[in-house]
Design a protein around this motif. Structure first.
Motif, PDB file in Angstrom:
ATOM      1  N   GLY A   1      41.144 -21.970  79.679  1.00  0.00           N
ATOM      2  CA  GLY A   1      42.284 -22.424  80.480  1.00  0.00           C
ATOM      3  C   GLY A   1      42.667 -23.858  80.158  1.00  0.00           C
ATOM      4  O   GLY A   1      43.853 -24.198  80.079  1.00  0.00           O
ATOM      5  N   LEU A   2      41.656 -24.711  79.949  1.00  0.00           N
ATOM      6  CA  LEU A   2      41.926 -26.107  79.611  1.00  0.00           C
ATOM      7  C   LEU A   2      42.636 -26.215  78.271  1.00  0.00           C
ATOM      8  O   LEU A   2      43.588 -26.993  78.127  1.00  0.00           O
ATOM      9  CB  LEU A   2      40.609 -26.898  79.584  1.00  0.00           C
ATOM     10  CG  LEU A   2      40.732 -28.389  79.303  1.00  0.00           C
ATOM     11  CD1 LEU A   2      41.490 -29.079  80.437  1.00  0.00           C
ATOM     12  CD2 LEU A   2      39.357 -29.003  79.139  1.00  0.00           C
ATOM     13  N   ALA A   3      42.205 -25.422  77.286  1.00  0.00           N
ATOM     14  CA  ALA A   3      42.863 -25.449  75.977  1.00  0.00           C
ATOM     15  C   ALA A   3      44.324 -25.022  76.093  1.00  0.00           C
ATOM     16  O   ALA A   3      45.211 -25.634  75.485  1.00  0.00           O
ATOM     17  CB  ALA A   3      42.112 -24.534  75.001  1.00  0.00           C
ATOM     18  N   VAL A   4      44.598 -24.001  76.900  1.00  0.00           N
ATOM     19  CA  VAL A   4      45.976 -23.529  77.058  1.00  0.00           C
ATOM     20  C   VAL A   4      46.814 -24.572  77.804  1.00  0.00           C
ATOM     21  O   VAL A   4      47.956 -24.856  77.419  1.00  0.00           O
ATOM     22  CB  VAL A   4      45.997 -22.161  77.776  1.00  0.00           C
ATOM     23  CG1 VAL A   4      47.409 -21.739  78.119  1.00  0.00           C
ATOM     24  CG2 VAL A   4      45.327 -21.106  76.915  1.00  0.00           C
ATOM     25  N   VAL A   5      46.251 -25.192  78.842  1.00  0.00           N
ATOM     26  CA  VAL A   5      46.992 -26.222  79.591  1.00  0.00           C
ATOM     27  C   VAL A   5      47.271 -27.436  78.698  1.00  0.00           C
ATOM     28  O   VAL A   5      48.381 -27.977  78.703  1.00  0.00           O
ATOM     29  CB  VAL A   5      46.226 -26.622  80.871  1.00  0.00           C
ATOM     30  CG1 VAL A   5      46.815 -27.880  81.487  1.00  0.00           C
ATOM     31  CG2 VAL A   5      46.252 -25.489  81.878  1.00  0.00           C
ATOM     32  N   VAL A   6      46.284 -27.855  77.911  1.00  0.00           N
ATOM     33  CA  VAL A   6      46.489 -28.997  77.005  1.00  0.00           C
ATOM     34  C   VAL A   6      47.563 -28.663  75.973  1.00  0.00           C
ATOM     35  O   VAL A   6      48.418 -29.502  75.667  1.00  0.00           O
ATOM     36  CB  VAL A   6      45.157 -29.401  76.332  1.00  0.00           C
ATOM     37  CG1 VAL A   6      45.382 -30.355  75.175  1.00  0.00           C
ATOM     38  CG2 VAL A   6      44.230 -30.033  77.356  1.00  0.00           C
ATOM     39  N   ALA A   7      47.538 -27.436  75.448  1.00  0.00           N
ATOM     40  CA  ALA A   7      48.590 -27.033  74.505  1.00  0.00           C
ATOM     41  C   ALA A   7      49.960 -27.093  75.177  1.00  0.00           C
ATOM     42  O   ALA A   7      50.945 -27.520  74.566  1.00  0.00           O
ATOM     43  CB  ALA A   7      48.313 -25.624  73.976  1.00  0.00           C
ATOM     44  N   GLY A   8      50.032 -26.692  76.442  1.00  0.00           N
ATOM     45  CA  GLY A   8      51.297 -26.764  77.171  1.00  0.00           C
ATOM     46  C   GLY A   8      51.762 -28.193  77.381  1.00  0.00           C
ATOM     47  O   GLY A   8      52.959 -28.496  77.256  1.00  0.00           O
TER      48      GLY A   8
ATOM     49  N   ILE B   1      51.053 -30.701  75.470  1.00  0.00           N
ATOM     50  CA  ILE B   1      51.512 -31.183  74.162  1.00  0.00           C
ATOM     51  C   ILE B   1      52.914 -30.662  73.867  1.00  0.00           C
ATOM     52  O   ILE B   1      53.738 -31.355  73.263  1.00  0.00           O
ATOM     53  CB  ILE B   1      50.512 -30.762  73.064  1.00  0.00           C
ATOM     54  CG1 ILE B   1      49.211 -31.548  73.227  1.00  0.00           C
ATOM     55  CG2 ILE B   1      51.086 -30.968  71.678  1.00  0.00           C
ATOM     56  CD1 ILE B   1      48.078 -31.077  72.341  1.00  0.00           C
ATOM     57  N   MET B   2      53.213 -29.445  74.314  1.00  0.00           N
ATOM     58  CA  MET B   2      54.533 -28.857  74.056  1.00  0.00           C
ATOM     59  C   MET B   2      55.633 -29.452  74.929  1.00  0.00           C
ATOM     60  O   MET B   2      56.812 -29.206  74.659  1.00  0.00           O
ATOM     61  CB  MET B   2      54.494 -27.350  74.290  1.00  0.00           C
ATOM     62  CG  MET B   2      53.815 -26.583  73.222  1.00  0.00           C
ATOM     63  SD  MET B   2      53.974 -24.832  73.583  1.00  0.00           S
ATOM     64  CE  MET B   2      52.556 -24.205  72.748  1.00  0.00           C
ATOM     65  N   LEU B   3      55.285 -30.198  75.971  1.00  0.00           N
ATOM     66  CA  LEU B   3      56.339 -30.756  76.827  1.00  0.00           C
ATOM     67  C   LEU B   3      57.308 -31.644  76.046  1.00  0.00           C
ATOM     68  O   LEU B   3      58.521 -31.430  76.124  1.00  0.00           O
ATOM     69  CB  LEU B   3      55.733 -31.489  78.020  1.00  0.00           C
ATOM     70  CG  LEU B   3      55.130 -30.601  79.107  1.00  0.00           C
ATOM     71  CD1 LEU B   3      54.456 -31.454  80.163  1.00  0.00           C
ATOM     72  CD2 LEU B   3      56.178 -29.715  79.731  1.00  0.00           C
ATOM     73  N   PRO B   4      56.822 -32.637  75.276  1.00  0.00           N
ATOM     74  CA  PRO B   4      57.796 -33.439  74.512  1.00  0.00           C
ATOM     75  C   PRO B   4      58.181 -32.797  73.186  1.00  0.00           C
ATOM     76  O   PRO B   4      59.174 -33.175  72.579  1.00  0.00           O
ATOM     77  CB  PRO B   4      57.058 -34.758  74.274  1.00  0.00           C
ATOM     78  CG  PRO B   4      55.616 -34.384  74.261  1.00  0.00           C
ATOM     79  CD  PRO B   4      55.487 -33.244  75.239  1.00  0.00           C
ATOM     80  N   LEU B   5      57.390 -31.847  72.710  1.00  0.00           N
ATOM     81  CA  LEU B   5      57.662 -31.181  71.436  1.00  0.00           C
ATOM     82  C   LEU B   5      58.384 -29.861  71.680  1.00  0.00           C
ATOM     83  O   LEU B   5      58.403 -29.362  72.803  1.00  0.00           O
ATOM     84  CB  LEU B   5      56.345 -30.923  70.704  1.00  0.00           C
ATOM     85  CG  LEU B   5      55.525 -32.169  70.362  1.00  0.00           C
ATOM     86  CD1 LEU B   5      54.196 -31.763  69.750  1.00  0.00           C
ATOM     87  CD2 LEU B   5      56.291 -33.066  69.417  1.00  0.00           C
ATOM     88  N   PRO B   6      58.925 -29.270  70.628  1.00  0.00           N
ATOM     89  CA  PRO B   6      59.570 -27.957  70.796  1.00  0.00           C
ATOM     90  C   PRO B   6      58.534 -26.902  71.205  1.00  0.00           C
ATOM     91  O   PRO B   6      57.445 -26.836  70.655  1.00  0.00           O
ATOM     92  CB  PRO B   6      60.130 -27.646  69.415  1.00  0.00           C
ATOM     93  CG  PRO B   6      60.184 -28.940  68.701  1.00  0.00           C
ATOM     94  CD  PRO B   6      59.116 -29.789  69.281  1.00  0.00           C
ATOM     95  N   GLY B   7      58.879 -26.138  72.183  1.00  0.00           N
ATOM     96  CA  GLY B   7      57.990 -25.085  72.644  1.00  0.00           C
ATOM     97  C   GLY B   7      58.103 -24.905  74.150  1.00  0.00           C
ATOM     98  O   GLY B   7      58.601 -25.785  74.854  1.00  0.00           O
ATOM     99  N   PRO B   8      57.627 -23.788  74.645  1.00  0.00           N
ATOM    100  CA  PRO B   8      57.734 -23.496  76.081  1.00  0.00           C
ATOM    101  C   PRO B   8      56.600 -24.161  76.865  1.00  0.00           C
ATOM    102  O   PRO B   8      55.677 -23.492  77.344  1.00  0.00           O
ATOM    103  CB  PRO B   8      57.630 -21.974  76.116  1.00  0.00           C
ATOM    104  CG  PRO B   8      56.748 -21.646  74.953  1.00  0.00           C
ATOM    105  CD  PRO B   8      57.089 -22.662  73.898  1.00  0.00           C
ATOM    106  N   GLY B   9      56.639 -25.472  77.005  1.00  0.00           N
ATOM    107  CA  GLY B   9      55.550 -26.232  77.610  1.00  0.00           C
ATOM    108  C   GLY B   9      55.156 -25.774  78.998  1.00  0.00           C
ATOM    109  O   GLY B   9      53.983 -25.504  79.280  1.00  0.00           O
TER     110      GLY B   9
END
Length: 161
Positions: A66-73, A75-83
């Motif tokens: 869960g932590l890995a998925v939240v951290v990936a999210g 990271i996606m907030l300022p980058l392209p992706g569904p943060g």
């Protein structure tokens, strides 16, 4: 404290005779689910829940995933992706094992539903359309002034005048 049981004041007793404030029987969660209540606590398989070290390892694994998925999210907030979607997926992973994540996820779902209902309110929609139209008119006027004064020249190529 909510023990996951529908019985008032029920306390689970461990095998060594000590009392615990958590629900002991998995049937309590099944009854709560059948009664329309939310199931709280671990959703690990029974053979995992019955072995303390295996259950602790399960919880650590769920937390790390869960932590890995939240951290990936995040990271996606300022980058392209569904943060935000990825962050909520990480919270859903945590919610399979931890009550605090279930409560946070339930609160978030309630707030998103309330915001969606407010956004569909006719008065709010009318106001948003009016403000969007005003913003577009202002941007069009500013763009027209720029084109009138400088033409199709890029702003960084404009000489001081």
């Amino acid at each position: 404290m909510d023990t996951g049981s529908s019985e008032a004041g029920e306390v689970a007793v461990a095998a060594d005779g000590t009392k615990s404030e958590t629900a002991g029987a998995p049937g309590d969660q099944t009854d709560a689910k059948a009664a329309g209540g939310a199931v709280r606590g671990s959703r690990a398989p029974e053979f995992v829940k019955t072995r303390r070290m295996l259950h602790l390892s399960w919880q650590v694994g769920v937390f790390i995933l869960g932590l890995a998925v939240v951290v990936a999210g995040v990271i996606m907030l300022p980058l392209p992706g569904p943060g935000w979607v990825v962050i909520f997926c990480g919270m859903a992973i945590w919610a399979t094992e931890f009550v605090w994540a279930q409560l946070v996820l339930r609160w978030t779902k309630r707030k998103v539903t309330e915001a969606a209902q407010r956004a569909l309110d006719p008065e709010v929609r009318r106001r948003n359309i009016i403000l969007t139209a005003i913003g577009l008119v202002i941007m069009g006027v500013l763009g027209g002034i720029y084109l009138w004064k400088f033409g199709f020249e890029m702003p960084w190529n404009v000489k001081d005048q």
